[in-house]
Design an enzyme around this catalytic site. Structure first.
Site, PDB file in Angstrom:
ATOM      1  N   LYS A  28     -38.423   5.150  50.912  1.00 35.77           N
ATOM      2  CA  LYS A  28     -38.113   5.237  49.481  1.00 35.77           C
ATOM      3  C   LYS A  28     -38.965   4.290  48.643  1.00 35.77           C
ATOM      4  O   LYS A  28     -39.358   4.637  47.534  1.00 35.77           O
ATOM      5  CB  LYS A  28     -36.625   4.978  49.225  1.00 35.77           C
ATOM      6  CG  LYS A  28     -36.161   3.564  49.530  1.00 35.77           C
ATOM      7  CD  LYS A  28     -34.667   3.420  49.335  1.00 35.77           C
ATOM      8  CE  LYS A  28     -34.173   2.055  49.768  1.00 35.77           C
ATOM      9  NZ  LYS A  28     -34.682   0.945  48.976  1.00 35.77           N
ATOM     10  N   THR A  29     -39.291   3.105  49.176  1.00 36.40           N
ATOM     11  CA  THR A  29     -40.109   2.161  48.395  1.00 36.40           C
ATOM     12  C   THR A  29     -41.496   2.743  48.161  1.00 36.40           C
ATOM     13  O   THR A  29     -42.083   2.568  47.088  1.00 36.40           O
ATOM     14  CB  THR A  29     -40.196   0.793  49.118  1.00 36.40           C
ATOM     15  OG1 THR A  29     -38.875   0.392  49.480  1.00 36.40           O
ATOM     16  CG2 THR A  29     -40.798  -0.268  48.211  1.00 36.40           C
ATOM     17  N   ASP A 214     -33.811   1.578  41.956  1.00 37.00           N
ATOM     18  CA  ASP A 214     -33.694   1.590  43.418  1.00 37.00           C
ATOM     19  C   ASP A 214     -32.246   1.291  43.814  1.00 37.00           C
ATOM     20  O   ASP A 214     -31.507   0.679  43.043  1.00 37.00           O
ATOM     21  CB  ASP A 214     -34.643   0.517  43.987  1.00 37.00           C
ATOM     22  CG  ASP A 214     -34.799   0.629  45.491  1.00 37.00           C
ATOM     23  OD1 ASP A 214     -34.427   1.676  46.048  1.00 37.00           O
ATOM     24  OD2 ASP A 214     -35.303  -0.325  46.111  1.00 37.00           O
ATOM     25  N   GLU A 215     -31.840   1.677  45.025  1.00 40.41           N
ATOM     26  CA  GLU A 215     -30.484   1.416  45.560  1.00 40.41           C
ATOM     27  C   GLU A 215     -29.416   1.836  44.550  1.00 40.41           C
ATOM     28  O   GLU A 215     -28.451   1.108  44.281  1.00 40.41           O
ATOM     29  CB  GLU A 215     -30.318  -0.085  45.902  1.00 40.41           C
ATOM     30  CG  GLU A 215     -31.308  -0.618  46.922  1.00 40.41           C
ATOM     31  CD  GLU A 215     -31.056  -0.114  48.344  1.00 40.41           C
ATOM     32  OE1 GLU A 215     -30.216   0.782  48.532  1.00 40.41           O
ATOM     33  OE2 GLU A 215     -31.730  -0.617  49.260  1.00 40.41           O
ATOM     34  N   GLN A 245     -25.049   5.068  52.383  1.00 43.56           N
ATOM     35  CA  GLN A 245     -25.235   3.622  52.565  1.00 43.56           C
ATOM     36  C   GLN A 245     -24.560   2.824  51.455  1.00 43.56           C
ATOM     37  O   GLN A 245     -24.939   1.691  51.174  1.00 43.56           O
ATOM     38  CB  GLN A 245     -26.727   3.277  52.626  1.00 43.56           C
ATOM     39  CG  GLN A 245     -27.409   3.837  53.864  1.00 43.56           C
ATOM     40  CD  GLN A 245     -28.829   3.332  54.006  1.00 43.56           C
ATOM     41  OE1 GLN A 245     -29.074   2.197  54.389  1.00 43.56           O
ATOM     42  NE2 GLN A 245     -29.795   4.188  53.681  1.00 43.56           N
ATOM     43  N   ARG A 603     -30.150   0.684  61.643  1.00 46.61           N
ATOM     44  CA  ARG A 603     -31.052  -0.488  61.659  1.00 46.61           C
ATOM     45  C   ARG A 603     -31.922  -0.449  62.915  1.00 46.61           C
ATOM     46  O   ARG A 603     -32.955  -1.098  62.981  1.00 46.61           O
ATOM     47  CB  ARG A 603     -30.275  -1.831  61.688  1.00 46.61           C
ATOM     48  CG  ARG A 603     -29.389  -2.177  60.512  1.00 46.61           C
ATOM     49  CD  ARG A 603     -29.994  -1.938  59.171  1.00 46.61           C
ATOM     50  NE  ARG A 603     -29.676  -0.613  58.684  1.00 46.61           N
ATOM     51  CZ  ARG A 603     -30.342   0.015  57.725  1.00 46.61           C
ATOM     52  NH1 ARG A 603     -31.374  -0.538  57.152  1.00 46.61           N
ATOM     53  NH2 ARG A 603     -29.998   1.227  57.329  1.00 46.61           N
TER      54      ARG A 603
END
Length: 671
Positions: A28-29, A214-215, A245, A603
């Site tokens: 996503k970044t 973002d997020e 998430q 993770r």
């Protein structure tokens, strides 16, 4: 690395509102940084009209660095990449007149706020820590829901809420009197201003022509509203998030904000990023199957091209001591067999209290480890002292800062004298510092304490005048020297080594301040007031962040692990009551706990281990918990329980034995 088709669509879609549903590890970044570059280069939008917002300073820094690498300094000039709170602070500083705030306001961190609330409620709450904590979070929640004390006075509240709403009003009155804002005000004030003042709203709509968030699943009500107001009628924005998430409901995050977007922006384009670049197919398959047990507005299914990978392993243990022993033994054997580094391993747990036994066993085995979320740089006593002095330098009416340092180092100004000073200030309705400088102070205090207070206030006035007139760096150096803080550290520290480390920390802080005051090619010089506010904000945002990349096993909570990745992950304490947590079971909030387990699983890049204890001590009693329901929700074929393990075939045993011997030869340097 080339963008995949979904990433490319997310980057190039700019004609309307866009929601990018970005699964764990889906890049996503890269989408955000590439989209900024696309807007500047392909759409000819100057970078100064683009703002990108995220939740931590660390994420904002990384994003800024990556955009800089893609665009270069010249093209990126004027681009706003920041946290929500830094953007809020920027709007407030620009609109102080409209908000009726004096320039040079102070920022209260959570400890300052708690201290003020403790003073205001002493008669009724008598310093009760639990009640104070509840009051603080109640006020924070009200602010995050955009509710002012005035609005609460017209609402139906329970008797307990009425009492807390009264304290909220007093708290706000005191903040106004101190010309101070708290952390939640940094979103509340700009949002209410944009909501009620059309001229200001239009001005910011023109300043920010494209907004990226973002997020997004972590936004609360006020942050959602701020985004809605900033994008205005033009509605040119991209938000990136993952409802699977969303694990921060306890601090106001609302995954429903993803659904609200569709309601408020009917033309919303939804793009799903489902290719994961982090984990093996098996790990992702388990994550997908687990999270399917939650209700979804948007369905997505992560996939990987990194190969099938190892089966997931469940290790049942006798009790919590045995669990720690087995995890460390498994880690050591795995590291030896696979020639890996300590930093490739993470031990994840639901609550901080679980780390103690793992620390003990790791230490016994001389294995280096790092706990994320330990004491931050700004949490150290010596840094808090110097920060309080700096806050006083730029705002002498900051009562909390004055109370911290007026007798640090010791000046002979005791509690009784401070109480008299406080009563004198309250009578005259002035700040403590004004009271300390008042010609009639001798009516309230006499003798040595009076002389000490007068000397302190004169010293501070001179320093503040010098800071306004000239060289801020020299003033701060002079301040630290003239208050004899180094001598004080050596007298009060537990050892000379501790005092030395304290001075080294102050030296680091001094270096940061000097850099910000002097500026560089990318960042213009800042005033001392701006530096102090920036550092207070950094402290609030960076509690627990650390830049070090040492070779250490990582220990952290599931919450702290979000956004990170590790080759090998141990998810410990997989029991009913721990994960899912008992409070969530009682509140019927299993969905969020399942999302937390999903975050833990995703993770892991290569291998994943689960552990559980058949017995555990709790409040002095031995309990026998059931294993976590989430283990039963994983696909049977992808998970091996160690106590039900099928014997490995002879060829596999032979292969492992040969690997171990080869590694041992390597260690001993033998051919």
């Amino acid at each position: 690395m080339k963008l995949n088709p979904a990433q490319n669509e997310a980057v190039t879609y700019i004609s309307g509102p866009c929601l990018v549903l970005a699964g764990a590890g889906s890049g996503k970044t890269r989408v955000i940084t590439n989209k900024i570059a696309y807007l500047v280069r392909e759409c000819n939008m100057p970078a100064r009209y683009i703002a990108a917002v995220t939740f931590t300073n660390k994420a904002a820094r990384e994003m800024k660095e990556r955009v800089g690498q893609t665009l270069g300094k010249k093209e990126a000039r004027g681009l706003k990449v920041s946290t929500f709170h830094t953007l809020g602070l920027k709007i407030i500083k620009s609109e102080v007149k409209q908000l009726g705030i004096k320039p040079g306001f102070s920022l209260f961190d959570d400890k300052d706020s708690l201290s003020l609330l403790k003073d205001l409620t002493m008669d009724l709450l008598d310093g009760d820590k639990e009640q104070l904590s509840l009051l603080q979070s109640c006020i924070s929640n009200w602010k995050n829901d955009l509710k002012t004390p005035e609005q609460l006075s017209h609402m139906q509240l329970s008797p307990g809420e009425v009492e807390f709403a009264g304290f909220y009003q007093q708290y706000q009155n005191h903040l106004r009197a101190y010309n101070a804002l708290d952390f939640d005000d940094l979103i509340l004030l700009p949002t209410l201003l944009l909501k009620t003042n059309e001229a200001v709203r239009q001005k910011w709509n023109m300043r920010i022509k494209y907004l990226l968030v973002d997020e997004y699943q972590d936004t609360n009500t006020s942050q959602y509203e701020l985004v809605r107001l900033l994008v205005g009628e033009r509605r040119h924005f991209t938000v990136v998030g993952d409802d699977d998430q969303s694990i921060y409901s306890w601090r106001g995050a609302r995954p429903q904000n993803l659904v609200l977007l569709q309601k408020d922006f009917p033309s919303l384009k939804v793009i799903k990023l489902e290719q994961n670049y982090r984990s093996s197919e098996r790990i992702l398959h388990c994550a997908n199957i687990l999270i399917q047990n939650n209700p979804h507005v948007f369905d997505k299914k992560l996939f990987s091209t990194l190969g099938q990978g190892e089966t997931l392993k469940v290790i049942p243990t006798k009790n919590e001591d045995d669990e720690a022993q087995q995890v460390v033994a498994e880690l050591m054997a795995h590291k030896f067999m696979n020639r890996t580094s300590h930093k490739d391993y993470a031990i994840l747990y639901r609550g901080n209290h679980q780390s103690r036994l793992f620390e003990k066993v790791l230490t016994t085995n001389k294995i280096p480890y790092k706990i994320s979320g330990g004491m931050s740089f700004f949490g150290r006593a010596e840094i808090k002292d110097i920060m309080a002095y700096l806050r006083l330098l730029v705002n002498q009416d900051d009562d909390n800062a004055l109370l911290r340092v007026i007798n640090t180092p010791t000046r002979g100004i005791g509690r009784t004298s401070l109480e008299k000073l406080g009563n004198f200030a309250n009578q005259l309705k002035i700040s403590l510092f004004e009271a300390a400088c008042h010609p009639r102070l001798q009516d309230a205090i006499s003798g040595k304490p009076l002389v000490a207070i007068e000397q302190f206030s004169r010293w501070l006035v001179e320093l503040a005048d010098n800071a306004v007139r000239g060289d801020g760096v020299a003033v701060i150096r002079d301040m630290i020297k003239s208050m004899h803080y180094e001598e004080y550290l050596y007298e009060s520290s537990t050892s000379p080594k501790a005092a030395e480390m304290g001075m080294a920390n102050i030296s680091t802080l001094f270096g940061w301040i000097s850099d910000m005051l002097e500026g560089n090619e990318l960042d213009p010089p800042m005033t001392l007031q701006e530096v102090v506010n920036r550092l207070i904000l950094r402290d609030m945002m960076e509690r627990g962040e650390d830049e070090e990349e040492a070779d250490q096993v990582q220990l952290m909570t599931f919450h702290a692990s979000k956004g990170l990745e590790f080759s090998y992950v141990f998810m410990v304490g997989m029991e009913e009551g721990l994960l899912p947590h008992q409070s969530s079971i009682d509140e019927d909030n299993i969905d969020e706990e399942r999302r937390l387990a999903y975050v833990g699983i995703t993770r892991a890049q290569k291998e994943l281990f689960f552990t559980l204890a058949r017995e555990r001590r709790q409040y002095g009693e031995i309990i026998r918990p059931e294993h976590s329901r989430f283990l039963d929700e994983l696909p049977f074929d992808d998970v091996v329980w160690q106590d039900k393990k099928v014997k490995a075939d002879p060829q596999e045993r032979q292969r492992k034995s040969e690997m171990g011997i080869a590694n041992l030869r390597d260690m001993l340097g033998k051919p």
